[in-house]
Every structure is written in C-alpha cells, then in structure tokens.
Motif scaffolding. Sequence first.
Motif, PDB file in Angstrom:
ATOM      1  N   SER A 115     -32.192 110.731  37.000  1.00  0.00           N
ATOM      2  CA  SER A 115     -31.613 111.904  36.355  1.00  0.00           C
ATOM      3  C   SER A 115     -30.484 111.514  35.390  1.00  0.00           C
ATOM      4  O   SER A 115     -29.800 110.514  35.585  1.00  0.00           O
ATOM      5  CB  SER A 115     -31.068 112.848  37.416  1.00  0.00           C
ATOM      6  OG  SER A 115     -29.962 112.275  38.055  1.00  0.00           O
ATOM      7  N   HIS A 116     -30.324 112.309  34.354  1.00  0.00           N
ATOM      8  CA  HIS A 116     -29.245 112.110  33.395  1.00  0.00           C
ATOM      9  C   HIS A 116     -28.225 113.211  33.549  1.00  0.00           C
ATOM     10  O   HIS A 116     -28.567 114.377  33.561  1.00  0.00           O
ATOM     11  CB  HIS A 116     -29.787 112.135  31.954  1.00  0.00           C
ATOM     12  CG  HIS A 116     -30.489 110.873  31.580  1.00  0.00           C
ATOM     13  ND1 HIS A 116     -30.504 110.375  30.305  1.00  0.00           N
ATOM     14  CD2 HIS A 116     -31.201 110.005  32.333  1.00  0.00           C
ATOM     15  CE1 HIS A 116     -31.198 109.254  30.274  1.00  0.00           C
ATOM     16  NE2 HIS A 116     -31.641 109.009  31.492  1.00  0.00           N
ATOM     17  N   GLY A 117     -26.960 112.839  33.633  1.00  0.00           N
ATOM     18  CA  GLY A 117     -25.919 113.840  33.825  1.00  0.00           C
ATOM     19  C   GLY A 117     -24.932 113.886  32.685  1.00  0.00           C
ATOM     20  O   GLY A 117     -25.269 113.606  31.529  1.00  0.00           O
ATOM     21  N   ILE A 118     -23.706 114.216  33.033  1.00  0.00           N
ATOM     22  CA  ILE A 118     -22.648 114.426  32.058  1.00  0.00           C
ATOM     23  C   ILE A 118     -22.397 113.137  31.258  1.00  0.00           C
ATOM     24  O   ILE A 118     -22.504 112.037  31.789  1.00  0.00           O
ATOM     25  CB  ILE A 118     -21.376 114.921  32.793  1.00  0.00           C
ATOM     26  CG1 ILE A 118     -20.358 115.513  31.839  1.00  0.00           C
ATOM     27  CG2 ILE A 118     -20.744 113.817  33.647  1.00  0.00           C
ATOM     28  CD1 ILE A 118     -19.301 116.370  32.536  1.00  0.00           C
ATOM     29  N   ARG A 119     -22.040 113.289  29.982  1.00  0.00           N
ATOM     30  CA  ARG A 119     -21.781 112.150  29.074  1.00  0.00           C
ATOM     31  C   ARG A 119     -22.910 111.114  29.140  1.00  0.00           C
ATOM     32  O   ARG A 119     -22.667 109.905  29.158  1.00  0.00           O
ATOM     33  CB  ARG A 119     -20.430 111.509  29.397  1.00  0.00           C
ATOM     34  CG  ARG A 119     -19.254 112.481  29.194  1.00  0.00           C
ATOM     35  CD  ARG A 119     -17.913 111.865  29.512  1.00  0.00           C
ATOM     36  NE  ARG A 119     -17.695 111.724  30.936  1.00  0.00           N
ATOM     37  CZ  ARG A 119     -17.083 112.633  31.708  1.00  0.00           C
ATOM     38  NH1 ARG A 119     -16.601 113.753  31.171  1.00  0.00           N
ATOM     39  NH2 ARG A 119     -16.940 112.442  32.985  1.00  0.00           N
ATOM     40  N   GLN A 152     -24.695 109.970  31.442  1.00  0.00           N
ATOM     41  CA  GLN A 152     -24.707 108.963  32.501  1.00  0.00           C
ATOM     42  C   GLN A 152     -25.989 109.077  33.320  1.00  0.00           C
ATOM     43  O   GLN A 152     -26.515 110.161  33.536  1.00  0.00           O
ATOM     44  CB  GLN A 152     -23.505 109.158  33.404  1.00  0.00           C
ATOM     45  CG  GLN A 152     -22.214 108.870  32.690  1.00  0.00           C
ATOM     46  CD  GLN A 152     -21.063 108.965  33.656  1.00  0.00           C
ATOM     47  OE1 GLN A 152     -20.731 108.019  34.339  1.00  0.00           O
ATOM     48  NE2 GLN A 152     -20.482 110.142  33.734  1.00  0.00           N
ATOM     49  N   ILE A 153     -26.452 107.944  33.763  1.00  0.00           N
ATOM     50  CA  ILE A 153     -27.710 107.909  34.485  1.00  0.00           C
ATOM     51  C   ILE A 153     -27.448 107.839  35.980  1.00  0.00           C
ATOM     52  O   ILE A 153     -26.648 107.028  36.449  1.00  0.00           O
ATOM     53  CB  ILE A 153     -28.548 106.701  34.003  1.00  0.00           C
ATOM     54  CG1 ILE A 153     -28.838 106.897  32.514  1.00  0.00           C
ATOM     55  CG2 ILE A 153     -29.835 106.582  34.800  1.00  0.00           C
ATOM     56  CD1 ILE A 153     -29.480 105.715  31.853  1.00  0.00           C
ATOM     57  N   GLY A 154     -28.101 108.737  36.699  1.00  0.00           N
ATOM     58  CA  GLY A 154     -27.944 108.770  38.148  1.00  0.00           C
ATOM     59  C   GLY A 154     -28.824 107.715  38.794  1.00  0.00           C
ATOM     60  O   GLY A 154     -29.333 106.823  38.120  1.00  0.00           O
TER      61      GLY A 154
END
Lengths: 221, 337
Positions: free
Chosen positions: B86-90, B92-94
């Motif tokens: 998953s890709h999140g804030i700024r 970033q890759i989970g």
Amino acid sequence: MRLLLIILFPIVTFAQESQIRFKPTFNAHEIEIGKSYPFEKRSISIENLKFYISNLVIILNDKIVFQDSLPARLIDIENKISLSINVKNGLKFDKIVFNLGIDSITNVSGAFGGDLDPTKGMYWTWQSGYINFKLEGKDPLCKSRHQKFQYHLGGYAAPYNSLQLISLNLDKKSTRAEIRLPIDKFLKAVNPQNQSEIMSPGSRTVELSAILKQLFVVRSW
Amino acid sequence: MVKTIFIFCILAIFTMALSNTNYRFEKPSHFPEALYDFSKNPLKPEIIELGRKLFYDPILSKDSTISCASCHSPFNAFAHTDHDLSHGIRDQIGFRNAPALFNLAWHSNFMWDGAVNHLDMQALAPISSHTEMDEDISNICLKLSMSDNYQKLFEKAFGNNNISGERVLKALSQFQLSLVSAESKYDSVIQNLTVFTPQEKKGYELFLKHCNSCHSEPLFSNFQFADNGLQIDTTLNDFGRMKVTQNKADSLKFKIPSLRNLQYSYPYMHDGRFKKLSEVLNHYVKGIENRPGLAKDLAKKIPLSSTEKVDLIAFLLTLNDKKFVFNKEFGFPKLDK
C-alpha cells in the motif's frame, strides 16, 4: 416534597465528604511535571504520568459499601481533578479495591467514550489494547534520543496480561484515604539507564506491572 | 398514583417505539449470525452516512491528502489494485497489501496478522501510522469540530454535536458494516435462483475438496490464521501472526482472506505477490514450501490438471459481486454545498 427536603438537608450539610486521593510521589513529594528530582546521583524529571484504574469498590468490614459508577478512570497528574474521587458522603471504609488497568473484556469490546475514549492517548494503535500505565520523562543517563524514557505498560491477552488487582487495607476506618504511588521506586526497578523504552505488551510489561502493584500504599487522612 | 405511572409507562414505550428509527442489519439468509455486537453500536442511517463521509474524506490524514478510500477503493471491492504494497502519505510505501473490505461484521480479527481485535478500533491503526495517514485521533476530532458541516452531521447522527474519538470510530464502523457482499452468482445458486454451468460446477467440487476447509463458504473464509506455504519474501521478512502473539508456532501464519470479489481485488496475498488467479493456483499446485508450520491441509500435494485449474477459476469467478462493487450507496458521497 417538603418532607424530603427536611430529611435530606441535615445529611447534605453535616456529612463529611468521603474521598479517595491519588498521590504519585517522587522521594516522598507529590510529583510536579517537569520538576527535577535527585535520583541516584543525577537528576531526572517526569513529563507524563497517566494510568487507568477500573472497577473500583470500597469495602467496610468485608462488605462492599460503594461501587464506582464509572467503569474506568484515567488518573492523570496533569489533570488535578482526576486525582480525587468523591464517594458517597460520610461513608466510612477500611479497604479499597481496584484494577490497575483495563480488563480483557473491555479490551475486546470496541470503542468507548469518556475516560476510555481513544483520544486520551491511552490506546495502542497498531495493535489493539489499552495502555494501562504510561510514564515518560528524562534521565541524563538514558541513551535514547533526547535522553527520554517512555514506559507504556499494558496488554490484555494471555500470556501477557498486565492487569493487576490492587487491594489496599487502611490502618483504620476512615472517610478519606490517600493512595500513594512512589514513582522513584518504580524507576529504581526499571533502571532507565538500561532500558529507556517499553512500548508493547510482553513479559517485561507483565513483570513491571506486578512491581507497580506492590508499590501502592494507602493511608487515612 | 398507580394510574399516572401506568400512563407514563405507556407514553414512554410509545415514544421509544417512534424514535426507534434504527436500521436493522440485514443478514443475508444464507449467512451465519454476524459476530459484530450491534447492541453496542446500533446502526442508524445517519451514522452510516457520517461514516461514509469520513471514509472518503482526506481530513483524516495529517496533510489532507489520504483518505481511507485512497487505499480501499470501492471499484476494487475496497482493496487497491495499483500496488502490491500500500502507498500512504507523502508516497510512502507500507509493508502489506490493502485487503478488500466487505462482510466485516463476520470477521473475528482484523489485519493480515490479526493485530486488531475489533472493527471499531481498526481505524486507529492507519490514522496513526506514519506511513499511512500520520494523524492523531484527537487532532481529527479537533479538525472535525471546526467544520460546520461535520457539526451538523454529528448532530444528525448522534443527537448532539459532541465529536469524540468513540463517535468517529463507531461511525466508520457503521459504514464498513454496511458493506455486505452477498449477491454474486454463487449466492443466487445457493438460493436456488439460478444454476452453475457444468464447468463452474466442476470447479465448485474441486473447491470443496481442496479449499473450503480454510476459505469456508458462504463467507469464503473461516477467518482463522494459517501458513499456506508462500515462500518468504526476504525484502520484507514479514512473519505475520507471530508478531502479535510472540509465539513461534504462529510464524508465517496470516489471516485467511475471503475469496469473494477476487476479480476486483487483485493483486493477491498479504504482500500482493500474485497478479492473476492462475499464479495463485500454480502456487497451491506446485509452489508450496514444506516447512514445520505449514497448514496440515496443504501438506499433501494438490494435483490439479490444467483443465481443472480452469474449472476452479470459473467457479471462483462466480464469487464476484458486481452489484456490490457498483453500489452507489457505498461510493463517494455526494458533496455538500
């Protein structure tokens, strides 16, 4: 109605308020946030101290005489009101029993409000469970960033259930009790120099919660 | 005196009945009882709607860029198909694949490793994660209280405009609980409304033989944890359930996902390693790594011929619920003026 008032009036005015006070201490003094305290040849400070007590009952002659209407309370040294619990006026008691922390049923039952609201900062987020006890501060000998120590104790699931049943006997029957928690003794047991962080449930949280249990002392006043 | 009390009681019951606009959770007739305790969070259309607003609103993230739907898109059965991780804030890759969200009222644990024990508490994880939304629930309450629109919505939902963590979480739960997927072809067949094609029927039999012990119908998961023999990805070293229980026996066990809506929710597995169902079947037929923790049901080889694989996939595709995926009530909410 008037009759009721006549009966109630003297009780309300003359009965002494019964109260339990929590008093977290450092070297026997009530803790103040940010103040430096001498500790083993250095000086350390406390920045945050919060803990849950739940299922509070008050006992006289082995009988429960009062049961807290709130399922849990967050005792927070920054919130002075939270340190005192008023119980039924004039009530005498000789024993106080409560849980240090939140029981496992509450921990698996979803969202709650009041003192249990997750905005209180006493809930782990990446893994379910209330933080029962939170102590944060600074010690020059901590190797962590900004010399901080952070102890978040909790965990409800076996084998790391950290909940502690605290049962305190008063020296005599009284309407008022003060419960002290000497944090200096707790820090001696943890030793921030060796361990500056505990942030998740495990065997260490269980150990330290059991140590906390032994530290509570009560006296009437 | 007795009479007044009596009249009072009648009135009370009457007003209670009137104000009880609570919405009944509609359990599909062929589903078991739900596990979620609705008595602690009774569904109400206004609360569901508030939850939907929150689910689609990036206000839940620190810089207002990421909403729940950024990773859980309605068109992907609330999974995410562009990314394996998953890709999140700024940006970033989970470290895990965002799972599809539906039939959550029947789940006993949440997250691939079961780190979350209750749907209500789940949202705290992405909200607080530095790589996902990087926010804080108390700050969210503050931001919401500054919005007239949210004040109105909380008032409508809960009777007053107090905005608490409890309410935010319960509203998010209500919306997610409303995401019931039970209108696939399989569901029609089970209710005798239609029949499988001969190929689907063969696939169904293979499914019952090899897959149903874990991906149990009608939810297509028993929601337990198991090691299905995936080779460990050494760039992630994700040991699954063990992280939560700290018990070695739980190493490499992951939550068994439902097999509904697979057409929409690729890529598959906790790290999104497979893009196609044929790759998944190849794993079960010849990719399983035999190791101490491997699930017993998978210790014996699953011998599927290439026609059998095609049959099994044909059956799996009967679990797609198009009505669910395109249901407007679950989609992006109407914008308020």
